[in-house]
Design an enzyme around this catalytic site. Structure first.
Site, PDB file in Angstrom:
ATOM      1  N   GLY A  12     -39.824  42.985  23.331  1.00 49.97           N
ATOM      2  CA  GLY A  12     -39.551  41.727  22.661  1.00 49.97           C
ATOM      3  C   GLY A  12     -39.045  41.949  21.252  1.00 49.97           C
ATOM      4  O   GLY A  12     -39.451  42.896  20.578  1.00 49.97           O
ATOM      5  N   ASP A 141     -47.039  41.335  17.920  1.00 50.82           N
ATOM      6  CA  ASP A 141     -48.407  41.249  18.430  1.00 50.82           C
ATOM      7  C   ASP A 141     -49.403  42.042  17.594  1.00 50.82           C
ATOM      8  O   ASP A 141     -50.602  41.796  17.655  1.00 50.82           O
ATOM      9  CB  ASP A 141     -48.479  41.759  19.868  1.00 50.82           C
ATOM     10  CG  ASP A 141     -47.629  40.952  20.838  1.00 50.82           C
ATOM     11  OD1 ASP A 141     -47.180  39.857  20.451  1.00 50.82           O
ATOM     12  OD2 ASP A 141     -47.410  41.423  21.967  1.00 50.82           O
ATOM     13  N   ARG A 193     -50.250  38.012  23.951  1.00 55.40           N
ATOM     14  CA  ARG A 193     -50.893  38.495  25.175  1.00 55.40           C
ATOM     15  C   ARG A 193     -52.409  38.478  25.019  1.00 55.40           C
ATOM     16  O   ARG A 193     -52.993  37.451  24.740  1.00 55.40           O
ATOM     17  CB  ARG A 193     -50.371  39.877  25.554  1.00 55.40           C
ATOM     18  CG  ARG A 193     -48.902  39.883  25.969  1.00 55.40           C
ATOM     19  CD  ARG A 193     -48.486  41.238  26.514  1.00 55.40           C
ATOM     20  NE  ARG A 193     -47.084  41.255  26.881  1.00 55.40           N
ATOM     21  CZ  ARG A 193     -46.244  42.229  26.574  1.00 55.40           C
ATOM     22  NH1 ARG A 193     -46.670  43.275  25.893  1.00 55.40           N
ATOM     23  NH2 ARG A 193     -44.986  42.172  26.956  1.00 55.40           N
ATOM     24  N   GLU A 247     -51.889  32.920  24.070  1.00 56.53           N
ATOM     25  CA  GLU A 247     -51.287  32.732  25.391  1.00 56.53           C
ATOM     26  C   GLU A 247     -52.123  33.378  26.494  1.00 56.53           C
ATOM     27  O   GLU A 247     -52.016  33.013  27.658  1.00 56.53           O
ATOM     28  CB  GLU A 247     -49.860  33.288  25.413  1.00 56.53           C
ATOM     29  CG  GLU A 247     -49.755  34.768  25.134  1.00 56.53           C
ATOM     30  CD  GLU A 247     -48.313  35.248  25.001  1.00 56.53           C
ATOM     31  OE1 GLU A 247     -47.398  34.417  25.138  1.00 56.53           O
ATOM     32  OE2 GLU A 247     -48.116  36.449  24.763  1.00 56.53           O
ATOM     33  N   LEU A 300     -39.525  31.185  19.175  1.00 60.65           N
ATOM     34  CA  LEU A 300     -39.259  30.845  17.778  1.00 60.65           C
ATOM     35  C   LEU A 300     -40.093  31.707  16.832  1.00 60.65           C
ATOM     36  O   LEU A 300     -39.644  32.081  15.757  1.00 60.65           O
ATOM     37  CB  LEU A 300     -39.549  29.367  17.533  1.00 60.65           C
ATOM     38  CG  LEU A 300     -38.710  28.364  18.325  1.00 60.65           C
ATOM     39  CD1 LEU A 300     -39.162  26.945  18.022  1.00 60.65           C
ATOM     40  CD2 LEU A 300     -37.229  28.531  18.007  1.00 60.65           C
TER      41      LEU A 300
END
Length: 433
Positions: A12, A141, A193, A247, A300
């Site tokens: 990502g 992350d 995650r 999430e 975003l």
């Protein structure tokens, strides 16, 4: 004869990933120690397909804009996993490297990308090919490394994602204050995650804890019932509630889709944790006027440059430059890293750690940084994260009223190897790997 360089990125994107790319490029160009400098178009897939871009032929103006350009459009990214049974892929990588005399390989990415870099380094060593492989850390992350923060204090990209959430929560609170008589609960879903660093960053928007804000971190293991009890209690006291969930919150099956590394691809799943939470709360009989509504900012938070942290931008650039220094002085099998000097004042410095120690790592938010009730973070987390979001707005290039991003010329150099289909792209009828 100086040997050539290949740069690639994977996973990502982030608001500052191209700052790291610029750091690698500038250090390579300035050193005079290298021959050609190439970039692989879309990460390791570009290596396998022999799709390489000559970075020395790019316009200086476009290269200078990399530091202000978010996401991965400049040279592309991928989620291609190298694993057991893909011997043909491994052989192909060395075939391409040999054909183009690649002596230095810089891979920008997260924990899975560092795993790929480590495998390429080990492969070259095992087969007697002289190759210096250096990783450049990247992930919003913040889950690369160890929970003692001795390998990596924080990863480039996290500071900007944290700044995004701090600003988002400030604005969300104004919205929630005004509309709470009809929308009493505002639910937001953060990326990350199974790691709660991004969810935790929402607290930076309210460090004095003046808002009716609850954080549901993946590390606590809370489910819908615990969440409902906490929301109802807050509504009884305040009449409104802002809720940030990771999430990876345990909201039940989401019809999960998975990426090439086997990780849940939450944006591609049939449902979201936020929508499950909104539906459950609205069925629960909220003890306040109005209903719950939900928002999922999605990409975003990892690709919007106007929220980038100036601290993050500078550190991303410097860790890219450090990777080149490591490759020249230390050899193969390292990742450049960002660490923090002891003391009350924040100061970062740059060093190296073995790729093998960070490859595939999955750091979680330390339990000591989670509040006793489990729905907030401690002041120690605020002290850790606050310097990373910096002060002031980043410089943004504007042209005709719109942001001006780098636009590299994606003109691939001539191929020297036979055509090849990577293992993970083969279909029935293709030769097996």
């Amino acid at each position: 004869m100086p040997r050539n360089v290949l740069i690639a990125q994977s996973g990502g994107p982030s608001p500052v990933i191209n700052a790291s790319l610029a750091g690698v490029l500038d250090a390579c160009f300035d050193s005079g120690a290298f021959g050609e400098v190439y970039a692989a178009w879309h990460g390791i897939e570009g290596v396998l397909l022999e799709e390489l871009i000559d970075m020395k032929k790019q316009a200086p103006r476009e290269l200078s804009l990399l530091r202000k350009t978010p996401a991965s459009g400049a040279i592309g990214t991928c989620r291609y996993k190298l694993g057991p049974g893909q011997e043909a892929d491994f052989a192909r990588i060395l075939e391409v490297f040999r054909a183009h005399d690649i002596g230095y390989f810089f891979y920008i990415g997260g924990n899975d990308s560092m795993d790929t870099a480590a495998k390429v380094s080990d492969l070259a060593r095992a087969r007697g090919y002289d190759l210096k492989v250096t990783g450049v850390p990247k992930t919003i992350d913040n889950d690369v490394g160890d929970e003692e923060f001795k390998l990596v204090d924080h990863t480039p990209g996290y500071g900007s994602a944290a700044r995004y959430w701090a600003n988002l929560i400030q604005n969300a609170n104004e919205e929630n204050r005004g509309t709470c008589v009809s929308e009493c609960v505002s639910v937001f879903q953060a990326m990350g995650r199974d790691a709660g660093f991004i969810t935790a960053a929402a607290r930076l928007g309210d460090p004095e804890r003046e808002m009716p804000l609850l954080l549901f971190l993946p590390e606590t293991g809370f489910g819908l019932e615990e969440l409902t009890d906490r929301v109802h209690n807050l509504l009884r006291r305040e009449g409104r509630c802002i809720l940030v969930i990771g999430e990876g919150f345990h909201a039940g099956a989401l019809g999960e889709a998975r990426d090439g590394f086997g990780h849940v691809e939450y944006g591609a799943s049939a449902s979201t944790a936020a929508q499950r939470v909104v539906n459950h709360l609205n069925r629960s009989g909220l003890p306040a006027r109005g209903q719950a509504t939900g928002q999922v900012p999605g990409v975003l938070q990892r690709g919007v440059s106007v929220y980038a942290s100036k601290v993050d931008l500078e550190e991303a650039y410097q860790v890219g430059a450090k990777a080149v220094d490591i490759a020249l002085k230390e050899g193969s099998g390292w990742m450049a890293t960002v660490l923090r000097r002891p003391g009350a004042m924040y100061e970062a410095y740059y060093d190296k750690v073995p790729l093998a120690l960070v490859a595939g790592s999955a750091r979680r938010l330390p339990s000591a940084w989670i509040s006793a009730e489990g729905t907030d973070v401690t002041d120690d987390f605020i002290r850790y994260a606050r310097p990373l979001i910096g002060d002031g707005w980043p410089e943004v290039e504007i042209e005709n009223g719109l942001q001006r991003f780098a636009r590299l010329e994606v003109r691939l150099i001539g191929k020297k190897c036979p055509a090849y289909v990577p293992c993970a792209m083969r279909r029935n009828g293709d030769a097996p790997c």
